[in-house]
Design a protein around this motif. Sequence first.
Motif: not given
Length: 68
Positions: A52, A56, A61-66
């Motif tokens: 991560a 960055r 921009v890392p995003q969480s997996v929903k």
Amino acid sequence: MGIVNIDDELHDQMRKASVVSCRSINAQAAFWIKIGMLCEMNPTVSFNEIVARELRAAGVVPQSVKAA
């Protein structure tokens, strides 16, 4: 640039991982070397945190997996 000798089993694992990661075998080796070095230099930081941080630093921009 130089030549690095690795055993056949590691090369086979690298080839398989490169397919999954959509990287060349050389790019997969470079990734494993870089991440391994960063893990050794930062033993209290998890692999996921290191990746991560590198994302960055590259402007991603890392995003969480929903959950579904």
